[in-house]
Design a protein around this motif. Structure first.
Motif, mmCIF file in Angstrom:
data_model
loop_
_atom_site.group_PDB
_atom_site.id
_atom_site.type_symbol
_atom_site.label_atom_id
_atom_site.label_comp_id
_atom_site.label_asym_id
_atom_site.label_seq_id
_atom_site.Cartn_x
_atom_site.Cartn_y
_atom_site.Cartn_z
ATOM 1 N N GLY A 103 0.775 -1.233 0.000
ATOM 2 C CA GLY A 103 0.000 0.000 0.000
ATOM 3 C C GLY A 103 0.805 1.279 0.000
ATOM 4 N N VAL A 104 2.129 1.168 -0.054
ATOM 5 C CA VAL A 104 2.994 2.350 -0.019
ATOM 6 C C VAL A 104 3.340 2.772 -1.440
ATOM 7 C CG1 VAL A 104 5.268 3.217 0.655
ATOM 8 C CG2 VAL A 104 3.968 1.761 2.224
ATOM 9 N N GLY A 105 3.204 4.060 -1.738
ATOM 10 C CA GLY A 105 3.519 4.534 -3.073
ATOM 11 C C GLY A 105 3.910 5.995 -3.092
ATOM 12 N N GLY A 106 4.480 6.419 -4.224
ATOM 13 C CA GLY A 106 4.813 7.816 -4.425
ATOM 14 C C GLY A 106 5.993 8.312 -3.629
ATOM 15 N N ARG A 107 6.905 7.401 -3.279
ATOM 16 C CA ARG A 107 8.037 7.773 -2.434
ATOM 17 C C ARG A 107 9.362 7.368 -3.074
ATOM 18 N NH1 ARG A 107 6.110 7.926 3.555
ATOM 19 N NH2 ARG A 107 3.843 7.926 3.343
ATOM 20 N N TYR A 108 10.443 7.845 -2.475
ATOM 21 C CA TYR A 108 11.799 7.606 -2.981
ATOM 22 C C TYR A 108 12.602 6.930 -1.876
ATOM 23 C CZ TYR A 108 16.557 8.992 -4.642
ATOM 24 O OH TYR A 108 17.870 9.026 -5.039
ATOM 25 N N PHE A 109 13.185 5.784 -2.212
ATOM 26 C CA PHE A 109 13.901 4.986 -1.220
ATOM 27 C C PHE A 109 15.376 4.849 -1.585
ATOM 28 C CE2 PHE A 109 9.572 3.894 -0.450
ATOM 29 C CZ PHE A 109 9.478 3.393 0.841
ATOM 30 N N GLU A 110 16.220 4.741 -0.572
ATOM 31 C CA GLU A 110 17.630 4.411 -0.745
ATOM 32 C C GLU A 110 18.067 3.578 0.455
ATOM 33 O OE1 GLU A 110 19.579 8.192 -1.022
ATOM 34 O OE2 GLU A 110 19.035 8.775 1.020
ATOM 35 N N ASP A 111 18.961 2.650 0.219
ATOM 36 C CA ASP A 111 19.441 1.770 1.293
ATOM 37 C C ASP A 111 18.285 1.124 2.045
ATOM 38 O OD1 ASP A 111 21.975 2.558 0.522
ATOM 39 O OD2 ASP A 111 22.170 4.055 2.123
ATOM 40 N N CYS A 112 17.250 0.733 1.310
ATOM 41 C CA CYS A 112 16.094 -0.008 1.836
ATOM 42 C C CYS A 112 15.224 0.794 2.797
ATOM 43 C CB CYS A 112 16.550 -1.305 2.518
ATOM 44 S SG CYS A 112 17.343 -2.466 1.383
ATOM 45 N N ASN A 113 15.367 2.109 2.810
ATOM 46 C CA ASN A 113 14.544 2.964 3.645
ATOM 47 C C ASN A 113 14.169 4.218 2.870
ATOM 48 O OD1 ASN A 113 14.596 1.832 6.642
ATOM 49 N ND2 ASN A 113 16.632 1.518 5.772
ATOM 50 N N GLU A 114 13.059 4.840 3.246
ATOM 51 C CA GLU A 114 12.671 6.063 2.563
ATOM 52 C C GLU A 114 13.696 7.155 2.823
ATOM 53 O OE1 GLU A 114 8.846 9.088 2.044
ATOM 54 O OE2 GLU A 114 8.802 7.516 3.584
ATOM 55 N N ALA A 115 14.050 7.887 1.783
ATOM 56 C CA ALA A 115 15.079 8.920 1.882
ATOM 57 C C ALA A 115 14.531 10.191 2.517
ATOM 58 C CB ALA A 115 15.629 9.232 0.497
#
Length: 311
Positions: A263-275
């Motif tokens: 259900g999570v969307g519209g986000r930017y992740f790095e190193d397996c976590n949201e930036a």
């Protein structure tokens, strides 16, 4: 935006780590650019979890070799190869017409970086924008029905910290008036990858489709084949730590398959976590995402422009 999403995984996690205990049996996945580098490891992890995986590649000879290796290493015989040149919209259309059935996972992984001279695609657009954004945009839009019928499909848009080099310059995307800058053009295309995830999630929420963007991490792959060795070395020094291919694929695989991201969307992740959102390139601390890459108004504008560009 709500609180940043964190997971038990991090910089050193591998694709195998994040997909451990995930069962993708009965699900279909497409991974573009899966004939080398991060794409191979992303496809391998999804296949190991039981998914039917299609490697969407330009060079089908390389694709066939990789598919055979993945089948051997995972024991999953449902690994196929499809030909697609993302810089050529007719090739994207042919790939989509050959697809049948639902699509649960689409990983828009392929890319080109820092083409030295201004080069135009068959459709008349700057090649990095055409390949990294427009081709993937067309692929996702034309596969929308297949994603919708999957009920809970995920799209992974592989971006880069390079997006911090440039927003999308809407008034001159194709460098008709400004001087061409290889890294600026790359940055613009990588910003577009994030904006796509923002708007796809908004537009397709009622279809149960979510899209997120990912920064894989610093890694030496064929993506950097146009980059001078001294420039590449300096870039790696700035990144400080280089990941293995298995580590670099981890965040893409997490977004593609982990129940932690349901259900999570519209986000930017790095190193397996949201930036975290940063206010300037080179801000203290590692990585981050530019505010312009998450701006919903820019995301909507880019979507409309991209629709016109692909006809």
């Amino acid at each position: 935006m709500a609180d940043r999403i964190t997971t038990p995984f991090g910089f050193e996690s591998t694709a195998a780590d994040v997909i451990d205990d995930v069962d993708l049996t009965g699900k279909s996945a497409i991974v573009t650019g899966a004939s080398s580098g991060i794409g191979v490891e992303t496809a391998r992890a999804l296949a190991a979890a039981g998914a039917r995986v299609t490697l969407a590649v330009r060079n089908t000879t390389d694709g066939d070799r990789v598919a055979a290796a993945i089948r051997d290493s995972t024991g999953n015989t449902n690994v196929d190869v499809g030909a697609v040149d993302l810089s050529d919209l007719s090739s994207v259309g042919a790939f989509v017409r050959a697809w049948s059935g639902p699509l649960h996972i689409l990983v828009n992984n392929a890319g080109v970086m820092a083409i030295p001279e201004l080069t135009m695609s068959a459709s008349g657009h700057e090649m990095q924008f055409a390949s990294n954004h427009l081709g993937h945009f067309a692929l996702a839009v034309e596969l929308h029905r297949a994603l919708a019928v999957a009920e809970g499909a995920r799209v992974v848009s592989v971006s880069s910290a390079g997006h911090l080099r440039s927003p999308v310059v809407f008034d001159d995307i194709d460098y008709a008036f400004r001087d061409y800058d290889p890294f600026g053009a790359y940055g613009q295309s990588k910003t577009a990858n994030v904006l796509f995830a923002v708007e796809a999630t908004r537009r397709w929420a009622d279809d149960g489709i979510t899209a997120n963007a990912v920064m894989p991490g610093a890694i030496v792959t064929r993506l950097g084949r146009h980059v001078d060795e001294r420039v590449a070395a300096a870039a790696m020094k700035r990144q400080q730590t280089v990941k293995t291919v298995e580590q670099a694929a981890a965040t893409s695989v997490l977004l593609a398959a982990s129940p932690l991201l349901d259900g999570v969307g519209g986000r930017y992740f790095e190193d397996c976590n949201e930036a975290r959102v940063v206010d300037r390139r080179g801000a203290p601390g590692r990585g981050g995402v530019a505010p312009y890459a998450l701006d919903p108004a820019y995301a909507e504008r880019l979507w409309d422009i991209s629709l016109r560009m692909i006809g």
